[in-house]
Design a protein around this motif. Structure first.
Motif, PDB file in Angstrom:
ATOM      1  N   ARG A   1       0.817  -1.220   0.000  1.00 50.64           N
ATOM      2  CA  ARG A   1       0.000   0.000   0.000  1.00 50.64           C
ATOM      3  C   ARG A   1       0.849   1.268   0.000  1.00 50.64           C
ATOM      4  N   GLY A   2       2.135   1.090  -0.084  1.00 55.12           N
ATOM      5  CA  GLY A   2       3.024   2.248  -0.087  1.00 55.12           C
ATOM      6  C   GLY A   2       2.994   3.015   1.224  1.00 55.12           C
ATOM      7  N   ILE A   3       2.831   2.292   2.292  1.00 54.19           N
ATOM      8  CA  ILE A   3       2.741   2.945   3.604  1.00 54.19           C
ATOM      9  C   ILE A   3       4.056   2.744   4.342  1.00 54.19           C
ATOM     10  N   ARG A   4       4.484   3.800   5.007  1.00 55.09           N
ATOM     11  CA  ARG A   4       5.717   3.667   5.787  1.00 55.09           C
ATOM     12  C   ARG A   4       5.442   3.934   7.265  1.00 55.09           C
ATOM     13  N   GLU A   5       6.364   3.481   8.059  1.00 54.92           N
ATOM     14  CA  GLU A   5       6.278   3.680   9.501  1.00 54.92           C
ATOM     15  C   GLU A   5       5.997   5.145   9.824  1.00 54.92           C
ATOM     16  N   GLY A   6       5.053   5.398  10.685  1.00 54.24           N
ATOM     17  CA  GLY A   6       4.795   6.767  11.103  1.00 54.24           C
ATOM     18  C   GLY A   6       3.814   7.510  10.214  1.00 54.24           C
ATOM     19  N   ASP A   7       3.439   6.928   9.056  1.00 58.89           N
ATOM     20  CA  ASP A   7       2.456   7.593   8.198  1.00 58.89           C
ATOM     21  C   ASP A   7       1.099   7.657   8.888  1.00 58.89           C
ATOM     22  N   ARG A   8       0.259   8.554   8.362  1.00 58.71           N
ATOM     23  CA  ARG A   8      -1.123   8.563   8.820  1.00 58.71           C
ATOM     24  C   ARG A   8      -1.921   7.681   7.873  1.00 58.71           C
ATOM     25  N   ALA A   9      -2.799   6.878   8.432  1.00 57.20           N
ATOM     26  CA  ALA A   9      -3.601   6.007   7.581  1.00 57.20           C
ATOM     27  C   ALA A   9      -5.019   5.985   8.103  1.00 57.20           C
ATOM     28  N   GLU A  10      -5.926   5.577   7.241  1.00 53.22           N
ATOM     29  CA  GLU A  10      -7.313   5.388   7.663  1.00 53.22           C
ATOM     30  C   GLU A  10      -7.653   3.922   7.536  1.00 53.22           C
ATOM     31  N   VAL A  11      -8.341   3.435   8.548  1.00 48.43           N
ATOM     32  CA  VAL A  11      -8.685   2.027   8.575  1.00 48.43           C
ATOM     33  C   VAL A  11     -10.189   1.931   8.650  1.00 48.43           C
ATOM     34  N   GLY A  12     -10.768   1.031   7.893  1.00 49.57           N
ATOM     35  CA  GLY A  12     -12.203   0.854   8.054  1.00 49.57           C
ATOM     36  C   GLY A  12     -12.841   0.298   6.823  1.00 49.57           C
ATOM     37  N   ASN A  13     -14.129   0.243   6.949  1.00 52.99           N
ATOM     38  CA  ASN A  13     -14.926  -0.324   5.879  1.00 52.99           C
ATOM     39  C   ASN A  13     -16.251   0.404   6.009  1.00 52.99           C
ATOM     40  N   GLY A  14     -16.402   1.455   5.245  1.00 58.43           N
ATOM     41  CA  GLY A  14     -17.526   2.346   5.530  1.00 58.43           C
ATOM     42  C   GLY A  14     -17.070   3.382   6.532  1.00 58.43           C
ATOM     43  N   THR A  15     -17.244   3.079   7.808  1.00 58.35           N
ATOM     44  CA  THR A  15     -16.712   3.974   8.830  1.00 58.35           C
ATOM     45  C   THR A  15     -15.185   3.838   8.834  1.00 58.35           C
TER      46      THR A  15
END
Ligand code: SF4
Ligand code: FES
Lengths: 866, 176
Positions: free
Chosen positions: A772-786
């Motif tokens: 997902r091209g995510i690195r340590e310390g990045d901000r991410a959103e988790v969920g499915n709908g919410t």
């Protein structure tokens, strides 16, 4: 593992014959059996092998020309020891004089003054004067070793205790001694703050005032205070503590060493979260909802409203208890609900209940392991729990076993645990796969290959891995302790554990057994006191079993239940599926809450609020997960209400429940004194019979030592293979949750712990992060709908396909997500500042990524005074 | 019926009134007393007009406490170590310490007394606090005039103890 057998030997101490166990350290043998005190600084048996760093304990042993250190000499038969000769006295005086050479002697401003071993030993064994007139060494002081601990390096006598603790007990490997000789000083290796789940213990270990608590800094001196022994009700470990009280305020929490419970250590949550007791944010008067507003009300009014609501609801009333609920409160509450309202809808956790025969069999006294068993067993199996987050001191206990007695730890969990690096075998299953894993493990142990494959894949693992794990479980020896989290207990998980226990023959092996890690601090006591849908006090069967947690929520939402009593529980924060609970509480006609803070549950939904007691204000009993009944004893008075009149503020909860019972006309369920409730509880629970508050005393009593209760022996039966995990697409991940050590409402309002408040973090495997091209310390959103935002942490030990979020935290709590399959999206770069990373309770074991944030502790230049 | 004491009563014989011996005894005793009185007249008055005048006290007289500051820096000498409270046999001292910060430096050490109270209605003026103090921050002064209308006014706070006391008690000179 057999506890070491001891042989008695006789040796001569100052001309007297003394008998002691062979191999005991001379200092201990002299103290315990010879009534001779040999002064020590660096010796502390809890830290492992002695190091002989301070030379305070020198004694003369006949046949050895030089003086010997008593702290590292085991006693031998026929040994002749002299502690009172001229040579020994001279050596002791010289050592004290030497230790004081660089010590600033600033006792009047030092927090240790008055309870300082260095002061005591200087008075007892020191020369009284010093010949040292040269300048002493100087350091900048005081420095912040961590936001919780101040370090004053001038006072340090280089005894190594703190360093040994960090290296060998808590195994966070952060503290080291830098430089050599007179230049030595204690520090973390690169100067970052010493942040670890158990860092506070070094404050108590330091024999001088070099390491002091910042929360307690200058608050009181030993003669201003009183010690009040009680137990910490912060988690199921129920550590024995001594509260330092001054002017009716708790100022400090110290360990009260009980090797059957805590081994003398405390976690930092228990040590510092006491500050919440005296927070301004506490609710101190009853509140009643009028219109949309919660307004302060008199006790009479609140009790009347609550009583009327319960009476109206009758059998449609439900109660949920958790947190610091004592056995007494649970007993009174279930008595009121069953005896008067005719309702058995009593729950202590979010999920459903196991069948009664399984509940009883799991509580079988023969099958109960104890806390010391964790240290001495051949193998400890952890199933879907991480002690460091849920019962922190057990983590230290297990580490001690691994380090000192060669105990093998085998871990089966969805999320990597802090004990993985010490484990002999680890097995990862998918989040939610605990039940299937237990069935698979049972199949592997019984050789049932038919079930094994299906169950293993339902757990998200495979048959080979599970059978290898089963082999590792049996490899080290027959004494096995199984520790399982209560949340693993779903479906046939209970029966699977019983099967495994009987296949390993745990019931007939002493020092082996099972230990359940309850979801709330007194989970076991609540059940034994009868606070459960399926059984009464002492696991007695009831005519009409009630609903468990999930069904209560459904019932409230659909109108089948009307009123709910929330006793020390906050379902919106601590139970999964917040939307369902929001619906439930909105649907309830009356929500009666016993709560100490204006939580969302209280502010939005409660109709009557009774102010909750904090644990230092409570009197009563709790039951430890291993069956030890322990006493909570009141240390400080209850906070008063706005008028400052006695009785206006917080009241004992047994009294509140009694008053409500009277209000609904159930006089026989009311009590006049707290001890009377204890008495009734002990009479009602068959295996508590004979207990008295005095007998329980300060150390607790394990009821299994005195009483038994009969559980019909059952043969391991065949189990159904649980249905497989729900399907997910390539882009999706399975969501697991974990409760960080710091996820507690007390931590949120304790000023000292603000720096470590749990923030939302998403834990990803490196493979998924790369994809997902995510690195340590990045901000991410988790969920499915919410979706909820979180900071990314990448952990190599997480298998691809799983993702973990923290639950039970104040903001962005994972329980708003109701779906077990989620997507993770990067929403922005994080900052590379380590301090932006949320601190979790893991020690630094997986490399730099796990390092706590560093605000930079200056490494002091050595300043020599002119 | 009134109680009849009967034989229990012993009658003491007094000089008969008006008799010569009686008259003599009355006058002689008075004159003897007056002799002492008149003999002291030349010495002048000894009583003083308290409170306009006060008895001087000895230098080591132990009166109301004083807290001291360093003369050069003006910082308080007290570091709030509470040793005085530990030494006090009447348990009348209460100290609550706090930490000096660069913006709020009160004393010379790391800590200072945020609260320093002496309950003078309990104090027995033994001076142990003065002996216990490692920084000579507290001494017992010479003031003994501490009467008040309200008990709680006898709890002296740090500000009151630090304030320059009214010098209303004269000190005895060497030859007095
Ligand atoms: S800081 Fe304290 S515990 Fe650590 S070495 Fe120095 S004296 Fe010992
Ligand atoms: S106590 Fe023995 S050398 Fe330190």
């Amino acid at each position: 593992m057999p506890r070491p057998v001891v042989k008695e030997i006789t040796f001569t101490l100052d001309g007297r014959e003394v008998t002691a166990p062979e191999g005991m350290i001379l200092v201990d043998a002299a103290n315990q059996f010879g009534d001779v005190e040999i002064p020590v600084f660096c010796y502390e048996p809890k830290l492992g092998q002695p190091v002989g760093a301070c030379r305070m304990c020198l004694v003369e042993i006949e046949g050895i020309p030089k003086l010997q250190t008593g702290c590292s000499t085991p006693v031998r038969d026929g040994m002749v020891v002299n502690t009172q000769t001229q040579r020994v006295h001279e050596a002791q005086r010289a050592v004290v004089e030497f230790l004081l050479i660089n010590h600033p002697l600033d006792c009047p401003v030092c927090d240790k003054g008055g309870e300082c071993p260095l002061q005591d030993i200087t008075y007892g064994w020191g020369p009284g004067t010093s010949r040292f007139i040269e300048p002493k060494r100087h350091f900048k002081k005081p420095l912040e070793l961590s936001p919780l601990i101040a370090i004053d390096r001038e006072r340090c006598i280089l005894c190594y205790r703190c360093v040994r603790y960090s290296q060998e007990v808590s195994e966070d490997y952060q503290l080291v001694l830098q430089q050599r000789g007179a230049d030595s000083y204690v520090s973390t290796f690169d100067g970052h703050p010493y942040v670890a789940p158990f860092s506070g213990n070094i404050i108590e270990l330091c024999p001088v005032g070099a390491l002091t608590s910042r929360a307690y800094r200058f608050r009181a001196r030993p003669w201003d205070i009183e010690g009040a022994g009680t137990i910490c009700a912060g988690c199921p470990a129920q550590c024995n503590v001594e509260l330092t009280v001054r002017d009716e305020r708790v100022l400090r929490v110290l360990a009260r060493d009980n090797e059957n419970v805590d081994d003398g250590w405390l976690c930092d949550k228990g040590r510092f979260a006491y500050q919440a007791v005296h927070s301004d944010e506490r609710i101190t008067t009853p509140l009643v909802r009028e219109g949309d507003e919660l307004v302060p009300a008199s006790w009479d009014k609140a009790i009347e409203v609550a009583g009327a609501a319960l009476e109206k609801a009758g059998a449609k009333a439900a109660a949920i208890a958790g947190g610091t609920t004592t056995n007494e409160e649970a007993f009174l509450l279930q008595d009121l609900f069953r005896g008067k309202l005719g309702s058995s809808h009593l729950a202590t956790r979010a999920g459903g209940e196991q069948p009664l025969d399984v509940v009883r069999a799991l509580a079988d006294p023969k099958l109960q392991a104890t806390v010391p068993d964790l240290e001495f067993a051949h193998t400890v199996l952890l199933v879907d729990c991480d002690p460091i987050d849920e019962v922190p001191v057990w983590d230290l206990r297990i580490r001690k076993g691994v380090r000192r007695h060669g105990t093998k730890v085998v871990v089966a969990s969805a999320r990597p645990t802090a004990l993985d690096p010490s484990a002999a075998a680890t097995l990862r299953f998918a989040p939610g796969g605990a039940e299937a894993f237990l069935v698979a493990l049972d199949a592997a142990l019984s050789g049932d290959t038919g079930n094994l494959g299906g169950a293993a894949s339902a757990a998200g693992s495979n048959a080979t891995a599970v059978s290898e794990f089963a082999d590792a479980l049996r490899a080290a020896g027959e004494e096995v302790v199984i520790v399982y989290g209560e949340r693993a207990l779903r479906g046939s998980a209970g029966r699977a554990i019983l099967n495994i226990a009987s296949r390993l023959n745990l019931a007939s092996i002493a020092n082996a057994g099972i230990l359940e890690l309850p979801a709330s601090p007194n989970g076991r006591g609540l059940r034994e006191a009868g606070f459960a849908a399926g059984h009464g006090p002492g696991f007695a069967s009831v005519a009409t079993p009630g609903h468990g947690g999930e069904e209560i929520a459904a019932g409230l939402a659909s109108g089948d239940l009307q009123t709910v009593w929330l006793h020390h529980v906050d379902p919106l924060r601590n139970y999964p599926n917040r939307p369902a609970w929001e619906k439930a509480l909105a649907g309830a006609q009356t929500v009666i809450a016993v709560e100490s803070q204006l939580t969302d549950t209280v502010a939005q939904f409660a109709d009557v609020v009774f102010p909750a007691e904090a644990y230092p204000e409570k009197d009563g009993t709790l039951t430890h997960p291993d069956g030890r009944v322990q006493r909570l004893r009141q240390a400080v008075g209850h906070p008063r209400g706005a008028g400052n009149t006695p009785g206006s503020g917080v009241r004992p909860l047994w009294q509140v429940i009694s008053d409500v019972a009277r209000a609904v006309g159930f006089d026989e369920g009311a009590a006049l004194a707290g001890s009377q409730v204890s008495q009734r509880l002990f009479e009602a629970v068959p295996f508590y019979t004979g207990l008295t508050l005095d007998a329980i005393g300060g150390r607790g009593l394990r009821w299994q030592d005195e009483a038994t209760f009969d559980v019909p022996a059952s043969e391991p039966g065949a189990l159904d293979v649980p249905s497989g995990l729900p399907a997910k697409s390539e882009a999706e991940l399975r969501l697991g949750t974990f409760r960080p050590l710091w996820a507690a409402k007390e931590v949120d309002i304790a000023p000292a712990l603000q720096f470590i408040r749990a923030k939302q973090v998403v834990e990803l495997s490196p493979a998924d992060a790369d994809a997902r091209g995510i690195r340590e310390g990045d901000r991410a959103e988790v969920g499915n709908g919410t979706r909820i935002p979180a900071t990314v942490r990448i952990r190599a030990a997480i298998p691809a396909g799983s993702v973990f979020l923290a639950e039970g935290i104040a903001e962005h709590n994972s329980n708003v997500l109701t779906h077990g399959i989620v997507e993770v999206r990067r929403v922005g770069p994080g900052s590379t500042e380590p301090s932006s990373l949320p601190i979790q309770s893991q020690p630094a074991v997986e490399g730099l990524a796990e390092m706590p944030p560093s605000a930079g502790l200056p490494i002091p230049p050595r300043e020599v005074a002119e | 019926m009134p109680y009849d004491p009967g034989d229990d009563v012993i009658v003491i014989h007094q000089p008969r009134e008006g008799a010569a011996s009686g008259t003599f005894r009355a006058f002689a005793a008075t004159l003897k007393g007056l002799k002492t009185t008149f003999a002291r007249v030349p010495e002048g008055t000894i009583t003083i007009n308290y409170p306009e005048e006060k008895t001087p006290v000895y230098p080591r007289f132990r009166g109301r406490h004083k807290l001291h500051r360093f003369e050069d820096t003006g910082l308080e000498k007290c570091v709030g170590c509470s040793l005085c409270a530990a030494a006090c046999p009447a348990d009348c001292i209460r100290v609550v310490a706090n930490e000096n910060t660069p913006d709020n430096r009160v004393s010379a050490g790391e800590r200072y007394a945020a609260v320093y109270e002496i309950n003078l209605s309990r104090c027995i003026f033994c001076g142990y606090c003065e002996i216990a103090c490692p920084f000579d921050a507290i001494t017992l002064g010479h003031d003994y005039e501490m009467a008040d209308y309200n008990r709680s006014d006898l709890i002296f706070t740090k500000e009151m103890l630090l304030a320059e006391p009214l010098e209303r008690t004269p000190l005895r000179t060497a030859d007095e």
